[in-house]
Motif scaffolding. Structure first.
Motif, PDB file in Angstrom:
ATOM      1  N   VAL B  16      17.481 -16.081   6.094  1.00 35.57           N
ATOM      2  CA  VAL B  16      16.016 -16.000   6.021  1.00 35.57           C
ATOM      3  C   VAL B  16      15.388 -15.604   7.354  1.00 35.57           C
ATOM      4  CG1 VAL B  16      15.821 -17.608   4.095  1.00 35.57           C
ATOM      5  CG2 VAL B  16      15.673 -18.468   6.417  1.00 35.57           C
ATOM      6  N   GLY B  37       6.435 -17.838   3.354  1.00 40.68           N
ATOM      7  CA  GLY B  37       7.812 -17.436   3.110  1.00 40.68           C
ATOM      8  C   GLY B  37       8.346 -16.450   4.126  1.00 40.68           C
ATOM      9  N   ALA B  38       7.562 -16.150   5.176  1.00 36.35           N
ATOM     10  CA  ALA B  38       7.985 -15.146   6.146  1.00 36.35           C
ATOM     11  C   ALA B  38       9.045 -15.686   7.110  1.00 36.35           C
ATOM     12  CB  ALA B  38       6.777 -14.631   6.926  1.00 36.35           C
ATOM     13  N   GLY B  39       9.129 -17.015   7.234  1.00 42.08           N
ATOM     14  CA  GLY B  39      10.170 -17.580   8.105  1.00 42.08           C
ATOM     15  C   GLY B  39       9.637 -18.363   9.299  1.00 42.08           C
ATOM     16  N   LYS B  40       8.353 -18.652   9.314  1.00 47.28           N
ATOM     17  CA  LYS B  40       7.754 -19.352  10.471  1.00 47.28           C
ATOM     18  C   LYS B  40       8.287 -20.784  10.571  1.00 47.28           C
ATOM     19  CE  LYS B  40       3.634 -18.745   8.705  1.00 47.28           C
ATOM     20  NZ  LYS B  40       4.050 -18.157   7.407  1.00 47.28           N
ATOM     21  N   THR B  41       8.226 -21.502   9.456  1.00 51.24           N
ATOM     22  CA  THR B  41       8.727 -22.880   9.460  1.00 51.24           C
ATOM     23  C   THR B  41      10.204 -22.927   9.832  1.00 51.24           C
ATOM     24  OG1 THR B  41       7.116 -23.581   7.805  1.00 51.24           O
ATOM     25  CG2 THR B  41       9.101 -24.910   8.004  1.00 51.24           C
ATOM     26  N   THR B  42      10.961 -21.993   9.266  1.00 53.73           N
ATOM     27  CA  THR B  42      12.398 -21.965   9.551  1.00 53.73           C
ATOM     28  C   THR B  42      12.666 -21.770  11.047  1.00 53.73           C
ATOM     29  OG1 THR B  42      12.753 -21.062   7.343  1.00 53.73           O
ATOM     30  CG2 THR B  42      14.570 -20.870   8.896  1.00 53.73           C
TER      31      THR B  42
HETATM   32  N1  LIG Z   1      15.301 -25.512   1.848  1.00 53.55           N
HETATM   33  C1  LIG Z   1      15.335 -24.197   1.526  1.00 53.55           C
HETATM   34  N2  LIG Z   1      16.357 -23.722   0.795  1.00 53.55           N
HETATM   35  C2  LIG Z   1      16.413 -22.399   0.485  1.00 53.55           C
HETATM   36  N3  LIG Z   1      15.510 -21.496   0.878  1.00 53.55           N
HETATM   37  C3  LIG Z   1      14.474 -21.908   1.615  1.00 53.55           C
HETATM   38  C4  LIG Z   1      14.334 -23.282   1.975  1.00 53.55           C
HETATM   39  N4  LIG Z   1      13.216 -23.416   2.721  1.00 53.55           N
HETATM   40  C5  LIG Z   1      12.679 -22.195   2.807  1.00 53.55           C
HETATM   41  N5  LIG Z   1      13.430 -21.281   2.152  1.00 53.55           N
HETATM   42  C6  LIG Z   1      13.176 -19.835   2.049  1.00 53.55           C
HETATM   43  O1  LIG Z   1      13.205 -19.328   3.363  1.00 53.55           O
HETATM   44  C7  LIG Z   1      12.212 -18.340   3.528  1.00 53.55           C
HETATM   45  C8  LIG Z   1      11.362 -18.682   4.742  1.00 53.55           C
HETATM   46  O2  LIG Z   1      10.661 -19.882   4.482  1.00 53.55           O
HETATM   47  P1  LIG Z   1       9.732 -20.569   5.571  1.00 53.55           P
HETATM   48  O3  LIG Z   1      10.414 -20.555   6.874  1.00 53.55           O
HETATM   49  O4  LIG Z   1       9.344 -21.883   5.013  1.00 53.55           O
HETATM   50  O5  LIG Z   1       8.475 -19.601   5.602  1.00 53.55           O
HETATM   51  P2  LIG Z   1       7.003 -19.837   6.146  1.00 53.55           P
HETATM   52  O6  LIG Z   1       6.983 -21.091   6.942  1.00 53.55           O
HETATM   53  O7  LIG Z   1       6.729 -18.624   6.968  1.00 53.55           O
HETATM   54  O8  LIG Z   1       6.111 -19.895   4.956  1.00 53.55           O
HETATM   55  C9  LIG Z   1      11.430 -18.288   2.231  1.00 53.55           C
HETATM   56  O9  LIG Z   1      11.893 -17.191   1.489  1.00 53.55           O
HETATM   57  C10 LIG Z   1      11.777 -19.558   1.531  1.00 53.55           C
HETATM   58  O10 LIG Z   1      11.786 -19.387   0.143  1.00 53.55           O
END
Ligand SMILES: Nc1ncnc2c1ncn2[C@@H]1O[C@H](COP(=O)(O)OP(=O)(O)O)[C@@H](O)[C@H]1O
Ligand SMILES: [Mg+2]
Lengths: 291, 232
Positions: B16, B37-42
């Motif tokens: 991701v 869903g862009a990956g900021k939280t990740t």
């Molecule tokens: N626990 C998880 N398991 C599988 N995929 C995830 C999980 N959390 C987030 N994702 C996927 O990772 C991608 C990035 O998510 P995230 O970092 O939350 O984005 P943002 O914070 O920018 O909205 C998204 O496509 C989301 O669906």
């Protein structure tokens, strides 16, 4: 029909039995809450407490054993967490269940190797070796002493969990262990400590139970299955739920011993089934066991 | 202060984050912008080592990868997750005390009294259970709890999400206060105007890639980019 005196005496026995089971259940429930582990080896710690009380009584007396045995069991718990339990965190619950059950069985074998197959008996503490005459009933002092000891340990545990900083870490860890570690607390160390603490509680319950129960290799499972049901009845993660559940199982057991002795062993299962029908999360629980 | 070099992150087999590189200087406020869903939280989770990732993450020059989350918190990284994660059975004050620790050099600028000065609301509700708070109160508490650990950088994941406009204003003011105190801030925000008013620099995320790095002023003057970020 049992007479009045027998009823009072059986009910009191039920309460004592219930308090001891509640002690086992509180520890079992803490491990389930903080670590997410269904620890079927928890009964082993209870049995170890009782056996250590048996061996130690010849050297330090019952009271010495009441202090020393739980500490030793606590250390055994820490060791057990360190080499074994910590590998199970986050694993499939079924896997955890099978493995901790395996440890419980292996532990039973080890107990047999050390102490033999036959039941051992632990003498009641000398001071409480007599009877109190309440006028209408004569009751053995050590049973009352055991009840007081169990209630005191339960009260102290509650105080620690509800009022101390350590308790707030444990309560926080029950809800969200990952966040506890995001805040900079050493989660592995906390888990080891919590496990050691529940081992200490289980060991203490074993020492308290030792003069009342026959001390035999299977006593771990004899305590664990009711404790598990008690957690289900009282509600996951609820401290007073476990205490209430313990008392209910103890008293229900006493009543059935008097009136339907042939079905006494079934009572707690029936009780658990009835409670679950009306309170799916247990009497005081906020979540069901596997939620 | 914080630097990511060529970070890739994975949930199971799904990748991701792709080749994310960014840096946050001391005393700076940097925002991560981009759609859901862009990956900021990740990105924030990778920094705390809460998701599998490759690449380098450096804090004050030393690598964070391979360290446990509690260790990363201890060296001075504060993290306020998007779901706030208040402990419901603990009172507000117990929640705060749980976050308490000295900073990396033993200094403790943030005490409970100092926190209550910046968050007067929390003093009023100090005895209330964490499970009994409004969204705004939870967010304040979550930020305050992170500050109790005397971090050198705080990472805030969508602090204004789902809150009423008045409360959003309060929160912006609080983050501005942190900035005035020279706290380093890494901010994830969907509220673009809030982000632009706080951050000096922004990274723009799209489908797990960083597609641009701009000053807030550049974005403010670029209507089409702003519209794209707002997702309209
Ligand atoms: N626990 C998880 N398991 C599988 N995929 C995830 C999980 N959390 C987030 N994702 C996927 O990772 C991608 C990035 O998510 P995230 O970092 O939350 O984005 P943002 O914070 O920018 O909205 C998204 O496509 C989301 O669906
Ligand atoms: Mg997000």
């Amino acid at each position: 029909m049992p007479g009045f005196v027998e009823i009072v005496s059986q009910l009191t026995n039920g309460v004592i039995y219930g308090l001891i089971l509640a002690l086992v259940a509180v520890g079992f429930s803490l491990v389930l809450g903080v670590m997410g582990i269904i620890n079927f080896a928890h009964g082993l710690l209870f049995a170890l407490g009782a056996y250590l009380a048996y061996s130690l009584q010849f050297h330090v007396g019952y009271f010495g054993a009441l202090v020393i045995a739980p500490l030793i069991v606590g250390m055994i718990g820490i060791l057990m967490e360190f080499v074994f339990i910590r590998r199970l965190y986050g694993r499939d619950p079924l896997f955890v269940l099978v493995l901790t059950f395996g440890v419980a069985m292996a532990g039973e074998e080890i107990i047999q190797l050390i102490w033999g197959k036959l039941a051992r008996s632990v003498d009641a503490p000398a001071f409480a070796d007599s009877f109190i005459d309440f006028g209408f009933i004569i009751y053995s002092e050590y049973r009352l002493f055991m009840a007081a000891a169990a209630a005191l340990i339960i009260g102290a545990t509650w105080y620690l969990l509800a009022k101390s900083p350590l308790g707030s870490i444990i309560r926080a860890g029950t809800h969200d262990p990952e966040m506890v570690s995001i805040l900079g607390m050493n989660l592995p160390l906390i888990r080891t400590g919590v496990f050691g603490f529940t081992a200490l509680l289980g060991g203490a319950a074993g020492v308290v139970a030792a003069p009342l129960w026959s001390v035999r290799p299977t006593m771990g499972l004899d305590a664990l299955l009711p404790a598990f049901l008690i957690v289900v009845i009282g509600g996951m993660g609820s401290f007073w739920g476990s205490v209430l559940g313990g008392l209910l199982v103890g008293v229900a057991n006493a009543i059935s011993v008097m009136f339907f002795p042939r079905f006494a062993d079934l009572t707690m299962y029936v009780l658990a089934a009835v409670v679950l029908l009306y309170w799916p999360r247990g009497l005081l629980g906020k979540k069901s066991v596997l939620e | 202060m914080l630097e990511l070099r060529n970070v890739n992150a994975f949930y199971g087999r799904a990748q991701v984050l792709f080749d994310i590189s960014l840096n946050v200087g001391e005393g700076e406020c940097v925002a991560l912008l981009g759609r859901n869903g862009a990956g900021k939280t990740t990105t924030l989770l990778s920094t705390m080592n809460l998701v599998t990732h490759s690449g380098e993450i450096l804090f004050k020059g030393s690598p964070l990868s391979g360290r446990q989350p509690f260790d990363i918190a201890k060296v001075g990284v504060g993290f306020v997750p998007d779901s706030r994660r208040i402990f419901p059975t603990l009172s507000v004050e117990e929640n705060l005390n749980l976050g308490k620790k000295a900073g990396h050099d033993g200094q403790a600028k943030w005490s409970i009294d100092r926190v209550y000065e910046v968050f007067p609301k929390l003093r009023q509700i100090a005895g209330r259970d964490g499970g009994n708070l409004s969204g705004g109160e939870q967010q304040m508490l979550s930020i305050a709890r992170a500050l109790m650990g005397n971090p050198e950088i705080v990472m805030l994941d969508e602090p204004t999400e789902g809150l009423a406009p008045v409360i959003v204003e309060d929160l912006i003011e609080i983050i501005a206060t942190l900035k005035r105190e020279r706290m380093t801030v890494l901010l994830v925000e969907q509220n673009v105007s809030a982000a632009l008013s706080l951050a000096e620099r922004c990274y723009i995320y799209d489908h797990g890639y960083i597609t641009g790095e701009k000053t807030s002023r550049e974005i403010a003057g670029d209507d089409s980019l702003k519209r794209e970020l707002l997702g309209v």
